[in-house]
Design an enzyme around this catalytic site. Structure first.
Site, mmCIF file in Angstrom:
data_model
loop_
_atom_site.group_PDB
_atom_site.id
_atom_site.type_symbol
_atom_site.label_atom_id
_atom_site.label_comp_id
_atom_site.label_asym_id
_atom_site.label_seq_id
_atom_site.Cartn_x
_atom_site.Cartn_y
_atom_site.Cartn_z
ATOM 1 N N GLN A 225 2.279 -3.631 0.437
ATOM 2 C CA GLN A 225 3.155 -4.802 0.528
ATOM 3 C C GLN A 225 2.869 -5.720 -0.644
ATOM 4 O O GLN A 225 2.927 -5.274 -1.767
ATOM 5 C CB GLN A 225 2.975 -5.509 1.870
ATOM 6 C CG GLN A 225 3.519 -4.723 3.039
ATOM 7 C CD GLN A 225 5.025 -4.675 3.035
ATOM 8 O OE1 GLN A 225 5.676 -5.651 2.701
ATOM 9 N NE2 GLN A 225 5.599 -3.542 3.368
ATOM 10 N N ASP A 226 2.528 -6.978 -0.406
ATOM 11 C CA ASP A 226 2.300 -7.870 -1.534
ATOM 12 C C ASP A 226 0.831 -8.174 -1.743
ATOM 13 O O ASP A 226 0.486 -9.180 -2.352
ATOM 14 C CB ASP A 226 3.096 -9.162 -1.338
ATOM 15 C CG ASP A 226 4.442 -9.061 -2.019
ATOM 16 O OD1 ASP A 226 4.547 -8.280 -2.979
ATOM 17 O OD2 ASP A 226 5.375 -9.750 -1.587
#
Lengths: 610, 351
Positions: A225-226
């Protein structure tokens, strides 16, 4: 039905109020504009013809955002070469251009009447204005970041808000200032990829980030994800390290009746005394010394205050009033070193103390970082340097970004900046990334040539070796240099845990919020989930046992609440006098509800099922 | 197979309502407001309320839906011929004077009203000024005649300004052709069967049933109250369920039909349509505490005090409030501990 009557009259509205009509609105507005350009009326007046309403709006009031444009007449820009030369020689200034009708400021309404050419070569006979610079279509924050024209618009908006959260050198006199909260980066750097706006406002003097060497890759799933992965070696060398300042202050207040607060080490007899240990770091004057190490609960400013209610002092009778402790202690979960202490006086001639506590914030798991392209991420792992992937030359990235962060968000500027800054780093020259100055393709070619000249791959990709196994990665990875900001959301200022703890006085339910050592709310929707599972005991545990369980006595005879008379060793019902009571556990909130209903002269009764 | 069926059965104590509420509530948070993806399609579905506003309208049991629709299927001979279907649609389509006139000129001094008709609209509706004038004369009880240029003149013989105006207003609303409450009707063709049917923008379903050519067994409306009035509560339940399901499907949201039908059942179980909210389902709860915990706390407590009501603690909300185990799921099972002494005593007595 009836045909709408088209009024031939055109209303003129001054600051939104109708002041009359004109028969030829176009002639009218060109006359007003001509007068403004000649300086006969104020340059702050804007006039616009609204075609939809057939109205002329003249605005001269405050609060309109206006933007300067170069005036174009008959297909010719009024800002001539001679004027530009004079500007360069500082013979004339911007105000001269406005006074002489070369540049004018348009508001939102008048902009609708203008046909603005982006560049001088685009001017046609219809053009009314010329943009000062194509980059001027962006606001201040965005024009300080590189290649905004190559990013998706929503990302650019997000980038603008992240840049504002960056830690940096916010003021060079930060050590003389007493901000309630301040963040200062240890080693701020000027970005490798800069813009014209960034340079013209000398932002590099107050830089708010560092040039990170990045690799676009995955790292054992730690940057899903981030999430981002950072290099511990780089962190140890001071990457993104910052200081956090927090100021605690207090005042010797005066009260009606001649009483006042006093800064001193509170004597053990004061009300609410926190124990000898808490005050051990205070010096004789009751205030802590600079460079003292402090942790949560340590008193920074010792202060005693007069009692809050007069009744308390009547009881003692003596001259010596019982004083109350009103010291300022370090908040829970915080620690640091006392940076500086100042004494001052308020306008009301009372003494003021300010204690500034400093703490070092080393990047750790959970800290937030952001680039200038709306790409933010949280550190998920700080990797020992030896485990980081490395290039042929032995370069290890400071940060590894997950490749999935790029395509869906369409932040091409991210790659372009990384690529360009890498070329700049090879040449040893900071690069210009001002918007609309060059086509993206020609930039990529230009940077590619620089890469090749320095013996790098012209695509920006490099062969990387796995730091853990030493094996070559099957694919070449994109690496570059990117300006990253450390944002002021840091775990060490937010982390909090609780198992048991303080409860509210009124409801006996756990407190809320970090400052009060509170719990996390198990709200209505969370409750509904447990109910949906049919987990009846789990609901009861959350809502009662772990919250506001209260044992009460209920009268079997009349249904009112009773009490335990320890002297008589019996439970008594105050209403009917019965001693036939039963122990039940209910939520304190319900007991409170019953009490409040009673206060309205309504008597609720409880019948207990055995 | 037997096993599979048994496994699918809901266990006693399963909080089906809670699960249904969550299953409908969560997708609601990601629903788009009014949609716009029908652009360019000539169908009444294009103007119908959709998305979250439609769901709210259905669950709140709004008496007057913002876009009522009817789908009227035709008898076989009519369904196969476009002209015949068109003819039926003309018979249904509701046309009022205001739809076919340009404007009205009132002459208060002479008590006369001149109605200037919209020739284009007249042509589309296939009406003649004579028909209009006859209809107006009948409906309003005034003298009407066709004047110059195909206009209609009404002679009221009243010289009171107010009354003339009142007649003019009434005239504009007068039904010239079609069925009361049917709205505008339009013929469409089913892509699969090639059958012609009529879509109408009204909910006057009862009168439509009697129209020649209409197959009264295959008439649908999206207005649950109209269905309730004409066909009864079971039909209303089906309308509610299918409308909610359709609205969710339009937004590509999948919710099991079981949840939707449960909600529709709950709304119609009392025999009338009840909304979900304090005036409907929640308002009809038995427990004072449950009602007070939802909305209008003070009102419910005062009422309970004034009428000396009791709360038997049978619901979920009230039991959580006082901190008792809830009578759902694992809470429905009651365990009776065998009191050996009493048991033995009872046995002895028997002996």
């Amino acid at each position: 039905m009836a045909k709408a009557q088209v009024s031939t009259k055109c209303y003129v509205l001054l600051n939104g109020r109708s002041i009359g009509t004109v028969s030829d609105p176009m002639a009218y507005i060109s006359e007003v504009r001509a007068m403004r350009r000649k300086g006969l009326i104020s340059g702050e007046v804007n006039v616009a013809y609204i075609k939809k309403l057939n109205e002329v709006h003249v605005n001269a009031d405050r609060g309109r955002v206006r933007k300067p444009y170069i005036i174009v007449e008959n297909g010719q820009s009024k800002l001539t070469k001679e004027l530009l030369e004079k500007l360069d020689k500082k013979e004339i200034d911007f105000n001269y251009l406005i006074r002489n009708g070369i540049v004018e400021l348009l508001d939102a309404e008048e902009e609708e009447n203008a046909l603005v050419a982006m560049e001088e070569s685009e001017i046609t006979q219809e053009s009314t204005h010329l943009e000062a610079d194509p980059a001027a279509v962006f606001g201040f924050t965005i024009s300080t970041s590189p290649f905004p024209e190559t990013n998706a618009a929503p990302r650019e908006l997000m980038s603008a808000s992240y840049i504002k959260q960056a830690q940096g050198l916010y003021a060079t006199n930060f050590n003389l200032r007493y901000e309630s909260r301040a963040y200062v980066l240890y080693y701020p750097q000027a970005p490798m990829m800069t813009t014209a706006t960034y340079e013209s406002v000398k932002m590099a003097k107050h830089a708010s980030g560092q040039n990170f060497v990045i690799a676009v890759a995955t790292y054992y799933g730690y940057n899903m994800q981030d999430a981002i992965v950072i290099n511990k070696g780089a962190v140890d060398r001071g990457l993104a390290r910052s200081m956090f300042f927090k100021t605690y202050s207090d005042e010797e207040r005066r009260y009606p009746g001649g009483q006042k607060d006093t800064f001193k080490i509170p004597p053990a007899t004061t009300e609410g005394y926190l124990g000898e240990h808490a005050y051990s770091k205070l010096s004789e004057d009751g205030v802590i010394e600079p460079e003292t190490e402090v942790s949560e609960g340590d008193v920074l400013i010792g202060k005693v205050a007069p009692p809050r209610f007069l009744e308390e002092s009547i009881g003692t009778g003596g001259l010596e009033e019982k004083m109350r402790d009103d010291s300022v202690a370090l908040k829970p979960g915080e620690k640091g070193i006392v940076d500086d202490v100042i004494f001052s006086e308020s306008p009301g001639a009372t003494r003021i103390v300010k204690v500034r506590v400093r703490s070092i914030k080393i990047p750790e798991t959970g800290d937030k970082f952001g680039s200038r392209h709306g790409q933010k991420g949280v550190v998920a792992l700080v990797v020992p340097e030896e485990d980081m992937p490395f290039t042929e030359q032995g370069i290890k990235p400071d940060l590894i970004l997950n490749p999935h962060a790029i395509p869906g968000r369409m932040t091409f500027g991210y790659l372009l900046e990384a690529f360009g800054a890498k070329a700049g780093a090879l040449k040893g020259v900071r690069q210009d990334g001002t918007s609309f100055t060059q086509r993206g393709r020609s930039r990529v070619e230009e940077y590619g040539r620089v890469m090749e000249a320095h013996g790098f791959e012209k695509s920006g990709e490099e062969t990387l070796y796995n730091g853990v196994t030493g094996k070559v990665f099957g694919a070449k990875l994109f690496t570059g240099v990117l300006y990253y900001n450390r944002l002021h959301h840091m775990v060490s200022n937010k982390m909090q845990v609780r198992s048991r703890g303080t409860v509210q006085i009124l409801t006996h339910q756990p407190t809320e919020g970090k400052a009060r050592l509170g719990g996390l709310r198990f709200g209505e929707m969370e409750r509904d989930v447990l109910v949906g599972y049919g987990a009846s005991m789990a609901v009861k545990e959350r809502m009662l046992d772990q919250s506001d369980k209260a044992p009460i006595l209920i009268c079997r005879d009349c249904g009112s609440t009773g009490y335990r008379d320890f002297a008589k060793r019996a439970s008594v019902c105050p209403l009917c006098g019965s001693t036939n009571l039963v122990d039940v556990e209910i939520s304190y909130a319900f007991k409170l509800l019953l009490d409040e209903i009673r206060s309205l002269h309504i008597s609720p009764r409880i019948r207990v099922e055995e | 197979m037997q096993n599979k069926r048994v496994n699918l059965e809901v266990q006693p104590g399963e909080p089906v309502g809670m699960v249904a509420a969550q299953s409908l509530g969560e997708p609601g948070t990601q629903m788009v407001l009014g949609t716009f993806h029908f652009a360019g399609i000539a169908s009444y579905a294009a103007i119908a309320t959709s998305g979250l506003p439609r769901i709210i309208e259905l669950l709140d049991a709004k008496k007057a839906p913002s876009s009522p629709l009817m789908r009227i299927m035709l008898k076989e001979s009519y369904a196969k011929s476009f002209p015949k279907a068109e003819e039926t649609a003309k018979r249904i389509s509701e046309i009022r004077l205001r739809d076919i006139m340009r404007r009205m000129v009132e002459n208060f001094a002479k008590g006369r009203i001149l109605v200037i008709l919209n020739q284009q609209a007249m042509q589309i509706a296939e009406l003649t000024p004579g028909q209009v004038s006859a209809k107006l004369a009948k409906q309003l009880g005034v003298e009407a005649r066709v004047g110059e240029h195909g206009n209609v003149i009404l002679h009221t013989h009243i010289k009171n300004l107010k009354e003339v105006r009142a007649i003019a207003v009434r005239a504009a609303k007068t039904l010239i052709n079609g069925i009361e409450g049917a709205g505008r009707a339009m013929v469409s063709q089913d892509e699969k069967t090639g059958e012609f049917y009529i879509d109408a923008t009204g909910n006057g379903i009862d009168a439509v049933l009697d129209v020649e050519g209409v197959d009264p067994t295959r008439v649908y409306t999206n207005d649950a109250f109209a269905a309730y009035r004409v066909f009864g509560i079971e039909a209303a339940r089906n309308v509610l369920a299918s409308e909610v399901a359709k609205t969710l499907k339009d937004q590509d949201i999948t919710v099991s039909d079981r949840h939707i039908t449960l909600v529709a059942d709950a709304m119609t179980a009392s025999g009338t349509i009840k909304s979900i909210g304090r005036h409907g389902l929640v308002g009809s709860k038995e427990s004072v505490f449950a009602k007070a915990a939802f909305e209008e706390t003070v009102k419910h407590l005062i009422n309970a005090a004034a009428f000396g009501q009791s709360d038997y603690m049978r619901g979920v909300t009230e039991n959580i409030l006082i901190g008792k185990q809830i009578p759902l799921g694992t809470g429905v099972v009651k365990l009776t501990i065998k009191n050996t002494q009493e048991h033995a005593k009872g046995r002895k007595e028997k002996e």
